[in-house]
Design an enzyme around this catalytic site. Structure first.
Site, PDB file in Angstrom:
ATOM      1  N   ALA A  18      33.009  33.561  -2.265  1.00 49.43           N
ATOM      2  CA  ALA A  18      33.379  33.459  -3.676  1.00 49.43           C
ATOM      3  C   ALA A  18      32.155  33.323  -4.566  1.00 49.43           C
ATOM      4  O   ALA A  18      32.216  33.634  -5.769  1.00 49.43           O
ATOM      5  CB  ALA A  18      34.316  32.271  -3.887  1.00 49.43           C
ATOM      6  N   ARG A  19      31.035  32.876  -4.023  1.00 49.95           N
ATOM      7  CA  ARG A  19      29.812  32.764  -4.818  1.00 49.95           C
ATOM      8  C   ARG A  19      29.357  34.143  -5.293  1.00 49.95           C
ATOM      9  O   ARG A  19      28.927  34.315  -6.438  1.00 49.95           O
ATOM     10  CB  ARG A  19      28.716  32.088  -4.003  1.00 49.95           C
ATOM     11  CG  ARG A  19      29.032  30.647  -3.651  1.00 49.95           C
ATOM     12  CD  ARG A  19      27.994  30.035  -2.712  1.00 49.95           C
ATOM     13  NE  ARG A  19      28.365  28.670  -2.368  1.00 49.95           N
ATOM     14  CZ  ARG A  19      27.958  27.597  -3.054  1.00 49.95           C
ATOM     15  NH1 ARG A  19      27.174  27.760  -4.106  1.00 49.95           N
ATOM     16  NH2 ARG A  19      28.335  26.392  -2.699  1.00 49.95           N
ATOM     17  N   SER A  38      39.731  23.846  -6.060  1.00 49.87           N
ATOM     18  CA  SER A  38      39.514  23.416  -4.689  1.00 49.87           C
ATOM     19  C   SER A  38      40.386  22.195  -4.465  1.00 49.87           C
ATOM     20  O   SER A  38      40.825  21.554  -5.431  1.00 49.87           O
ATOM     21  CB  SER A  38      38.035  23.074  -4.452  1.00 49.87           C
ATOM     22  OG  SER A  38      37.844  22.497  -3.172  1.00 49.87           O
ATOM     23  N   LYS A 106      39.812  39.455   3.406  1.00 49.91           N
ATOM     24  CA  LYS A 106      40.348  40.029   4.620  1.00 49.91           C
ATOM     25  C   LYS A 106      39.907  39.189   5.812  1.00 49.91           C
ATOM     26  O   LYS A 106      38.936  38.437   5.693  1.00 49.91           O
ATOM     27  CB  LYS A 106      39.927  41.489   4.786  1.00 49.91           C
ATOM     28  CG  LYS A 106      38.623  41.957   4.168  1.00 49.91           C
ATOM     29  CD  LYS A 106      37.384  41.160   4.363  1.00 49.91           C
ATOM     30  CE  LYS A 106      36.963  40.842   5.755  1.00 49.91           C
ATOM     31  NZ  LYS A 106      36.006  39.781   5.869  1.00 49.91           N
TER      32      LYS A 106
END
Length: 368
Positions: A18-19, A38, A106
């Site tokens: 995600a960064r 989160s 995925k």
């Protein structure tokens, strides 16, 4: 003043991948990141603080400690979900029920039945679904389609490898080797890319049969199932074309793809994550063997094509293309069924490869 409509995004989970997508949302040109959730508020805030210091958004996204609360927000149109595979189905379905378009990491599910259920939920609630394979949205892949069709000719074989070497600590504690959270191990994390490239090259034809083999696996705890660390597989298609792939958490970095056809050989040395730089490359080889009396010559005939396309972390990169494409679909209100279709196909083939491996590499037949 920029008047381009923007898709408003939320992120569920502060995973490593995600960064990169934090910046991809900023660079897409038609997307805005609103919030990151989160289960631990301090973790969400730390994620935001660190990413903002590296790739700042014009408006600071909000940290949240409740996935459901993020999904309930009226100022979010779409969510990116990098949660572990074992948790993914629940939150994709809940996002769809909340009317949010869904981009998910995925493998999409633990097995194809999960993916079918996910897609059905997205269809029911009229939201776009797509998996996060970045290379699908790069300039290079679009060019490769015409190269295969015109210069490689009828495909006879596709070979791919995606691997990196995780140390002993990776096997003991990394989430990607955890049997409950990531039950597909290297096959799901890396093999998905190999299978997707292969299916793309074959215009999404369904293989008629596949085989798979687990070369090594790990079991982090006594109550968690073992996961593949090293896996290979083969696919056969109705027109006689074949494919082979290898993925591994125990082998040095590699991410190459080769498409062999009747007229030429396409090679991509970095088909998943382009090598760092302002350009991407591929090569086409059309070798010729020439026999001149008692002299034999093999002429290489290799041509390298270079595209002005940033490898990563910039507008025009494949990950920014991913979010630009998805945001365009979300803003249009028109659902593109192609993306869920290829996710389900990829998962079906992956499942069949694993079924084969668990059955001593028995050949598994697939229906169209």
């Amino acid at each position: 003043m920029n008047t381009t409509p923007h898709c408003r995004w939320g992120i569920l989970g502060a995973a490593f991948i995600a960064r990169k997508n934090w910046q991809a949302i900023r660079d897409a040109g038609n997307a805005t990141l609103v919030a990151v959730a989160s289960r631990d508020l301090s973790r969400a805030q730390a994620f935001i603080d660190e990413c903002q210091s590296s790739a700042p958004h014009p408006v600071l996204p909000q940290a949240m400690d409740d996935y459901a609360a993020l999904l309930a927000r009226a100022d979010i149109d779409a969510v990116y979900i990098p949660l572990p595979t074992g948790l993914r189905k629940e939150w994709v379905i809940r996002a769809a029920q909340a009317g949010k378009h869904v981009l998910v990491e995925k493998p999409v599910g633990v097995h194809a039945a999960d993916v079918a259920e996910i897609i059905a939920a997205c269809e029911k609630h009229h939201v776009q679904f797509m998996d996060g394979v970045m290379f699908m949205h790069g300039q290079r892949l679009r060019r490769l389609r015409s190269v295969i069709d015109q210069d490689v000719g009828q495909v006879r074989h596709i070979a791919t490898q995606f691997s990196f070497r995780g140390d002993d600590e990776f096997q003991r504690s990394n989430i990607r080797a955890h049997g409950h959270l990531e039950p597909l191990g290297a096959l799901g994390d890396l093999g998905w890319y190999c299978l997707r490239f292969t299916l793309w090259a074959m215009n999404y034809a369904t293989p008629v049969h596949v085989t798979g083999r687990i070369h090594s696996e790990t079991q982090q705890t006594s109550d968690s199932p073992p996961v593949p660390l090293e896996f290979s597989g083969s696919l056969t298609f109705a027109d006689g074309a074949s494919a082979s792939f290898y993925c591994s958490f125990t082998t040095s970095n590699a991410q190459w793809a080769i498409v062999s056809g009747e007229k030429g050989l396409l090679q991509v040395s970095d088909f998943v994550l382009p090598f760092s730089g302002p350009q991407t490359k591929f090569s086409l080889t059309r070798s010729q063997f020439v026999l001149d009396r008692c002299q034999a010559h093999m002429h290489e005939g290799r041509e390298v094509t270079t595209l002005d396309e940033p490898s990563n972390n910039a507008p025009g990169s494949q990950e920014s293309g991913l979010f630009r494409t998805f945001s365009t679909l979300a803003l249009s209100g028109k659902i593109d069924p192609h993306w869920p279709h290829i996710s389900l196909l990829t998962q079906r083939v992956l499942d069949a490869c694993l079924t084969s491996a668990r059955a001593n590499s028995e050949m598994i037949h697939l229906d169209k």
